[in-house]
Structure formats: structure tokens, C-alpha cells
Design a protein around this motif. Structure first.
Motif, PDB file in Angstrom:
ATOM      1  N   VAL A   1      71.364  32.002   7.081  1.00  0.00           N
ATOM      2  CA  VAL A   1      72.035  33.299   7.248  1.00  0.00           C
ATOM      3  C   VAL A   1      73.023  33.521   6.106  1.00  0.00           C
ATOM      4  O   VAL A   1      73.045  34.582   5.476  1.00  0.00           O
ATOM      5  CB  VAL A   1      72.746  33.396   8.620  1.00  0.00           C
ATOM      6  CG1 VAL A   1      73.685  34.599   8.672  1.00  0.00           C
ATOM      7  CG2 VAL A   1      71.720  33.483   9.743  1.00  0.00           C
ATOM      8  N   MET A   2      73.831  32.490   5.797  1.00  0.00           N
ATOM      9  CA  MET A   2      74.836  32.713   4.739  1.00  0.00           C
ATOM     10  C   MET A   2      74.201  32.861   3.365  1.00  0.00           C
ATOM     11  O   MET A   2      74.639  33.686   2.566  1.00  0.00           O
ATOM     12  CB  MET A   2      75.952  31.664   4.783  1.00  0.00           C
ATOM     13  CG  MET A   2      75.602  30.259   4.524  1.00  0.00           C
ATOM     14  SD  MET A   2      77.081  29.144   4.619  1.00  0.00           S
ATOM     15  CE  MET A   2      77.258  28.892   6.361  1.00  0.00           C
TER      16      MET A   2
ATOM     17  N   GLY B   1      73.854  36.635   2.873  1.00  0.00           N
ATOM     18  CA  GLY B   1      75.105  36.699   2.122  1.00  0.00           C
ATOM     19  C   GLY B   1      74.847  36.635   0.630  1.00  0.00           C
ATOM     20  O   GLY B   1      74.688  37.652  -0.037  1.00  0.00           O
TER      21      GLY B   1
ATOM     22  N   MET C   1      84.162  25.657   4.469  1.00  0.00           N
ATOM     23  CA  MET C   1      82.950  25.506   3.666  1.00  0.00           C
ATOM     24  C   MET C   1      83.298  25.069   2.239  1.00  0.00           C
ATOM     25  O   MET C   1      82.648  24.185   1.674  1.00  0.00           O
ATOM     26  CB  MET C   1      82.184  26.839   3.653  1.00  0.00           C
ATOM     27  CG  MET C   1      81.032  26.907   2.674  1.00  0.00           C
ATOM     28  SD  MET C   1      79.755  25.640   2.938  1.00  0.00           S
ATOM     29  CE  MET C   1      78.952  26.294   4.400  1.00  0.00           C
TER      30      MET C   1
ATOM     31  N   SER D   1      84.001  21.484   2.268  1.00  0.00           N
ATOM     32  CA  SER D   1      82.848  20.618   2.550  1.00  0.00           C
ATOM     33  C   SER D   1      81.908  20.516   1.349  1.00  0.00           C
ATOM     34  O   SER D   1      81.136  19.577   1.256  1.00  0.00           O
ATOM     35  CB  SER D   1      82.098  21.088   3.798  1.00  0.00           C
ATOM     36  OG  SER D   1      81.349  22.243   3.512  1.00  0.00           O
ATOM     37  N   ILE D   2      81.960  21.494   0.421  1.00  0.00           N
ATOM     38  CA  ILE D   2      81.136  21.341  -0.782  1.00  0.00           C
ATOM     39  C   ILE D   2      81.990  20.871  -1.959  1.00  0.00           C
ATOM     40  O   ILE D   2      81.558  20.904  -3.114  1.00  0.00           O
ATOM     41  CB  ILE D   2      80.333  22.621  -1.144  1.00  0.00           C
ATOM     42  CG1 ILE D   2      81.254  23.821  -1.407  1.00  0.00           C
ATOM     43  CG2 ILE D   2      79.344  22.963  -0.045  1.00  0.00           C
ATOM     44  CD1 ILE D   2      80.523  25.014  -2.011  1.00  0.00           C
TER      45      ILE D   2
ATOM     46  N   ASP E   1      81.352  32.690  -4.603  1.00  0.00           N
ATOM     47  CA  ASP E   1      80.065  32.420  -3.941  1.00  0.00           C
ATOM     48  C   ASP E   1      80.281  32.071  -2.472  1.00  0.00           C
ATOM     49  O   ASP E   1      79.543  32.547  -1.599  1.00  0.00           O
ATOM     50  CB  ASP E   1      79.334  31.254  -4.642  1.00  0.00           C
ATOM     51  CG  ASP E   1      78.855  31.625  -6.036  1.00  0.00           C
ATOM     52  OD1 ASP E   1      78.797  32.832  -6.348  1.00  0.00           O
ATOM     53  OD2 ASP E   1      78.548  30.703  -6.821  1.00  0.00           O
TER      54      ASP E   1
ATOM     55  N   VAL F   1      81.454  35.202  -0.419  1.00  0.00           N
ATOM     56  CA  VAL F   1      80.336  36.139  -0.227  1.00  0.00           C
ATOM     57  C   VAL F   1      79.410  35.622   0.869  1.00  0.00           C
ATOM     58  O   VAL F   1      79.033  36.359   1.789  1.00  0.00           O
ATOM     59  CB  VAL F   1      79.557  36.378  -1.546  1.00  0.00           C
ATOM     60  CG1 VAL F   1      78.235  37.104  -1.280  1.00  0.00           C
ATOM     61  CG2 VAL F   1      80.401  37.178  -2.524  1.00  0.00           C
ATOM     62  N   MET F   2      79.063  34.320   0.797  1.00  0.00           N
ATOM     63  CA  MET F   2      78.119  33.828   1.811  1.00  0.00           C
ATOM     64  C   MET F   2      78.738  33.781   3.204  1.00  0.00           C
ATOM     65  O   MET F   2      78.069  34.110   4.188  1.00  0.00           O
ATOM     66  CB  MET F   2      77.466  32.500   1.405  1.00  0.00           C
ATOM     67  CG  MET F   2      78.332  31.318   1.244  1.00  0.00           C
ATOM     68  SD  MET F   2      77.353  29.830   0.722  1.00  0.00           S
ATOM     69  CE  MET F   2      77.225  30.081  -1.046  1.00  0.00           C
ATOM     70  N   ILE F   3      80.005  33.439   3.282  1.00  0.00           N
ATOM     71  CA  ILE F   3      80.636  33.356   4.606  1.00  0.00           C
ATOM     72  C   ILE F   3      80.979  34.754   5.157  1.00  0.00           C
ATOM     73  O   ILE F   3      80.639  35.084   6.288  1.00  0.00           O
ATOM     74  CB  ILE F   3      81.912  32.478   4.560  1.00  0.00           C
ATOM     75  CG1 ILE F   3      81.565  31.039   4.146  1.00  0.00           C
ATOM     76  CG2 ILE F   3      82.626  32.503   5.923  1.00  0.00           C
ATOM     77  CD1 ILE F   3      80.824  30.229   5.171  1.00  0.00           C
TER      78      ILE F   3
ATOM     79  N   ALA G   1      80.098  38.014   4.001  1.00  0.00           N
ATOM     80  CA  ALA G   1      79.003  38.996   4.078  1.00  0.00           C
ATOM     81  C   ALA G   1      77.796  38.438   4.811  1.00  0.00           C
ATOM     82  O   ALA G   1      76.994  39.181   5.358  1.00  0.00           O
ATOM     83  CB  ALA G   1      78.595  39.433   2.674  1.00  0.00           C
ATOM     84  N   GLY G   2      77.664  37.092   4.815  1.00  0.00           N
ATOM     85  CA  GLY G   2      76.528  36.467   5.479  1.00  0.00           C
ATOM     86  C   GLY G   2      76.876  36.056   6.889  1.00  0.00           C
ATOM     87  O   GLY G   2      76.689  36.809   7.843  1.00  0.00           O
ATOM     88  N   GLU G   3      77.431  34.857   7.026  1.00  0.00           N
ATOM     89  CA  GLU G   3      77.637  34.272   8.358  1.00  0.00           C
ATOM     90  C   GLU G   3      78.452  35.164   9.312  1.00  0.00           C
ATOM     91  O   GLU G   3      77.997  35.514  10.395  1.00  0.00           O
ATOM     92  CB  GLU G   3      78.332  32.912   8.216  1.00  0.00           C
ATOM     93  CG  GLU G   3      78.389  32.172   9.530  1.00  0.00           C
ATOM     94  CD  GLU G   3      79.152  30.853   9.425  1.00  0.00           C
ATOM     95  OE1 GLU G   3      80.262  30.828   8.863  1.00  0.00           O
ATOM     96  OE2 GLU G   3      78.631  29.851   9.929  1.00  0.00           O
TER      97      GLU G   3
ATOM     98  N   LYS H   1      76.974  39.049   9.753  1.00  0.00           N
ATOM     99  CA  LYS H   1      75.700  39.170  10.477  1.00  0.00           C
ATOM    100  C   LYS H   1      75.821  38.712  11.928  1.00  0.00           C
ATOM    101  O   LYS H   1      75.161  39.260  12.808  1.00  0.00           O
ATOM    102  CB  LYS H   1      74.583  38.419   9.751  1.00  0.00           C
ATOM    103  CG  LYS H   1      74.265  39.002   8.377  1.00  0.00           C
ATOM    104  CD  LYS H   1      74.111  40.525   8.379  1.00  0.00           C
ATOM    105  CE  LYS H   1      74.302  41.125   6.992  1.00  0.00           C
ATOM    106  NZ  LYS H   1      74.658  42.563   7.034  1.00  0.00           N
ATOM    107  N   ASN H   2      76.670  37.704  12.182  1.00  0.00           N
ATOM    108  CA  ASN H   2      76.868  37.302  13.574  1.00  0.00           C
ATOM    109  C   ASN H   2      77.601  38.373  14.373  1.00  0.00           C
ATOM    110  O   ASN H   2      77.276  38.615  15.542  1.00  0.00           O
ATOM    111  CB  ASN H   2      77.584  35.942  13.641  1.00  0.00           C
ATOM    112  CG  ASN H   2      76.600  34.791  13.478  1.00  0.00           C
ATOM    113  OD1 ASN H   2      75.750  34.565  14.346  1.00  0.00           O
ATOM    114  ND2 ASN H   2      76.668  34.083  12.358  1.00  0.00           N
TER     115      ASN H   2
END
Lengths: 261, 261
Positions: free
Chosen positions: A76-77, A81, B50, B53-54, B73, B76-78, B80-82, B85-86
Motif C-alpha cells: 500500500v505504501m 504512495g 518507518m 526502521s530503515i 520518500d 510520501v509513502m506513509i 499519501a500511501g498507508e 488509503k486506510n
């Protein structure tokens, strides 16, 4: 003659997404396509890379990848994202009024969690319903929808969904109101009779020739579900399907595989 | 009397997003709000988690967080993504036709990379322009926009952007065509004169009282830019602003801070 307006649906996969230059070139070309269009993108390697970097181990059952909860979070991310928003931003820079969607957005693509008799695929969805009226409204307002391979079940659950299937289901649904050409872009010039030989592209294929080539074993095993899917889409109203390298989108003389019933 | 239709804009932050139960309750309440509405959400702790963790180390200059490329990055993923969308999937489950957006989608929020004389904030955007006609089209088609705190510069660059600012800029732009109430939801019941005392909520504040309370030092330092921002929005056409716990959205008698000019 149909009085439906034409709509091009283009699906791209990892070979384009994973290469920044290739993606930029593709998006510039995509922006030049006249008329109504939709982009569907797959995932590429970054989801696997991210999963590894946070210590996830791919879950496989009988050789099939399983989308457990941590892997769903990653796809999903990454898909909805990182990949989706970067594609949308680049299309906007190319003056294409892109809008990025998962199937949850506007309830555009509702799916059902896969229920397999022996394998639990985890959070994987099979497309159930496309919100065609809203899709038509968006397109008629000049929006270029950009779909990632995430859908939802309308009960709050996001689901990982095959991008080829999303493209074909969008094409079938949209064919009620548009004259749809569906384009699958991949790393080869088209469907090859000899995987090692780029010159062996089947330029035209219909259901009769397909049956014959399958019998002769001339069509590669991985290509069979793809082509079955194509003939299914054509039988459900899609006008034309092409498979090939994305240069077919800007060069009408480029060799590719055209599929018709 | 204005003949503009009402529009509620609600901004939520980390205190709601980081707590799954609190978020589910909020989204159920949000779904019950009548009429046109927009949700703007901040980030919460998952982007920081996140990033850690990376292996990313937060970049700070003069105490300010810097959004370098790897951090961009991640947000954006967290965001706009996670998170986005949830939230959208949960709103759909509540029969709210939510659609999730970054500012790049439909070019809804264009921003400019911050150009500070001494600090390079990295990929941080200041809002420049809202695409009000498209926003109005979406809302008039029954869509409930859900914005994350990511915008773009229309040249292909995504930019991390303050969610409070996105909410106020959307409110100002939308006030051309709607009668806008802007609601900032946070963990307190409202603006407090004593941070330790939940009973010290200022229930009504106008520019005169604000000037007086600032002079007396009764308004907490972190609240000053927030309130400055509110009075700016009101002076630019926003009808009403409320700050408080999200229970103010469903209970008209709940204590909160109402701000007017």
C-alpha cells in the motif's frame, strides 16, 4: 459505427517503473497521447526492496506469494504512495491532469478477498465491481486516472490486486460507455513464438490463430493466462488490445501484437 | 444572507491517527457530518518509526526538521500511501464516498519549495495555489476529498507540507464558493489559558481578545502561530474556525474554542 468516444487504457509494469529514465520517457510519451486515457501501474522491485529492508521475509505457499498484513502495509505504501504519487507529479509536470487512485478512492474498484479452497493468499483481492459512472465523470472533466494495484472490499480492508486484471476489468467496464483500446506495455516487442527471438512477434492474433498456436506449443506458458485474459476482455466489449513495448504508443508503425476476436 | 452552500473542513493530527480505535471512532463521526466536507490529515508517528526502521537519521538544522530525499520518500509513502488509503477505505466502509489526494492529484494544491535565507529545509513546500474549480466539481459530484500533507511544485517534485497550512489554504480558497467552517481537532478541548487545566478553555476568541491575551502572556507560545494563522484565514473569507477535541463535531454543546474576527 459506434458513437462512443475512444478511451486508451495503458498498463505498465516493473520494467518501466524500476528504471527512472525509462519511466520519465514513458510518461512524456503517455502525456502526448490524444484523447481520454487511463494509466494502470504495477509494482516493480521497490516493494520487495522495502520489505527486505524492514526485515520482512516473503511468505510463499506452494510457490505463490502470500500478502500477509505486514506485506500489505508495504505494498500500500509503495504502490499507492511512492510510485503512484511520483507518477502523478511527473504527469502534472508534463501538463497531464493526472489523478492517482487506489480502488478505495471513490469506491472506484471494489474487490473480494480471494477465497481459495487450499491456499490462503492473504490480503489479495479479485475485482468485483468498477464504479463506471464516477470514472466517466472524472474523465469527462479532463482527469487522467492513474491506478495502482490496490483495491478494497468496501468493508475497510485494502487488498493487493493484480495490475493486469485491474487494467482488463477497467477496460471491460469502460467499454459500456467508451470505445476502449487496452495496451499492455512490457519489455518485449510483443507476443513471441520464440522467446529468444525479438523478431518472432506475432503481429496479429485472433481466437482461431490463438487456439492453433497453443496446440502447436508456440505460445509461451506464461503468456497463456495473459492471452486468455485478453480474449475474455474482447468478448466482453473491449474493442482492441495491444501487447508490446511502450514505443507502440507513439509510433503507429512499431511492431507489436494486436489482438482481436 | 450568503447563498453559498456550507462546507466543513476538518483537520486531524497524530493524536487521532496514531490510535486505531480513536481513528475508527473519529471516522464514524466524520461520516455522520451532514453536507459537503473535506478531511485533512497530518502524519503521526509512523513516518518517524518507518524512517528509523530503515536506518534514517532525522536531519535537524537549528532545531528544525529537514526533509531530505530519503525522508521525503518516507513521508510520501506513509502519508499519501498507508495513512491516506486506510482512512479512505474506512470512510468507504462508513458509506462516505471519500477520495484521497496529495496536492499533485488533479494539481489540487501547488506549492513552492521553501526558500529560506539561512536554513535549507529540503523538500518542504509552501502552498501557492489551490485548484478551486476542480475541488468544487469533485464536491458537487458527492466526493469527500481526503488530503494528506504532501503537495507538488508542478515541475515533478513532491513536497512535504504542513497539514494545518493545507487546511487553512483549502478553507481560504473554498470560501470563494462555499461558506466554510474550519475545524482543527487535537488532543485538548480547545485553546487553554492554563495548559495544565482542561477547564481553562477559551470558548470564544476574537481579534481584540486575542491581542489582549497575547499581551498578558495567557496564550501558550505554540498556540500563537496557530491562532495567527486562524485570524489570517478569517480575514481572507473563512466564515468560522473551531479548535478542540473531535467530539465537538458531533456534539454541538461540547466545549471548544470558536474563533471569529
Amino acid at each position: 459505427m459506434s458513437n462512443k468516444k475512444p478511451l486508451s487504457i495503458i498498463k505498465i509494469g516493473g520494467n518501466i517503473i524500476d528504471d527512472a529514465t525509462e519511466l520519465a520517457n514513458f510518461l512524456a510519451d503517455f502525456s502526448k497521447i490524444d484523447g481520454n486515457k487511463i494509466l494502470v501501474h504495477g509494482g516493480g522491485k521497490s516493494a520487495t526492496k522495502m520489505a527486505k529492508s524492514i526485515g520482512l521475509v516473503p511468505q510463499m505457499i506452494e510457490g505463490r506469494r502470500i500478502t500477509d498484513q505486514p506485506m500489505l502495509d508495504v505494498v500500500v505504501m509503495i504502490y499507492a504512495g511512492e510510485i503512484n504519487k511520483n507518477i502523478v507529479a511527473q504527469l502534472q509536470a508534463n501538463n497531464t491532469n493526472a489523478m492517482g487512485f487506489s480502488g478505495a478512492d471513490g469506491n472506484l474498484i471494489q474487490s473480494t478477498k480471494r477465497n481459495h479452497p487450499t491456499i490462503d493468499y492473504g490480503f489479495v483481492g479479485d475485482v468485483k465491481k468498477i464504479n463506471t459512472p464516477l470514472l466517466q465523470t472524472l474523465i469527462s472533466n479532463g482527469i487522467v486516472p492513474v491506478f495502482c494495484a490496490i483495491t478494497h472490499d468496501k468493508n475497510g480492508q485494502l487488498l493487493n490486486t493484480n495490475a493486469d486484471t485491474i487494467a482488463s476489468e477497467l477496460a471491460i467496464a469502460a467499454s459500456e460507455v467508451f470505445e476502449v483500446t487496452l495496451n499492455y506495455c512490457f519489455e518485449k516487442a510483443g507476443v513471441l513464438t520464440d522467446v529468444e527471438d525479438e523478431n518472432s512477434v506475432i503481429q496479429q492474433i485472433n481466437s482461431e490463430l490463438y487456439a492453433q498456436l497453443k496446440k502447436e506449443g508456440a505460445i509461451h506458458s506464461g503468456m497463456i493466462p495473459k492471452l486468455d485474459n485478453c480474449f475474455n476482455s474482447l468478448s466482453k466489449g473491449v474493442q482492441k488490445i495491444r501487447i508490446g513495448h511502450h514505443k507502440m504508443l507513439k509510433d503507429n508503425n512499431a511492431i507489436c501484437t494486436s489482438i482481436e476476436l
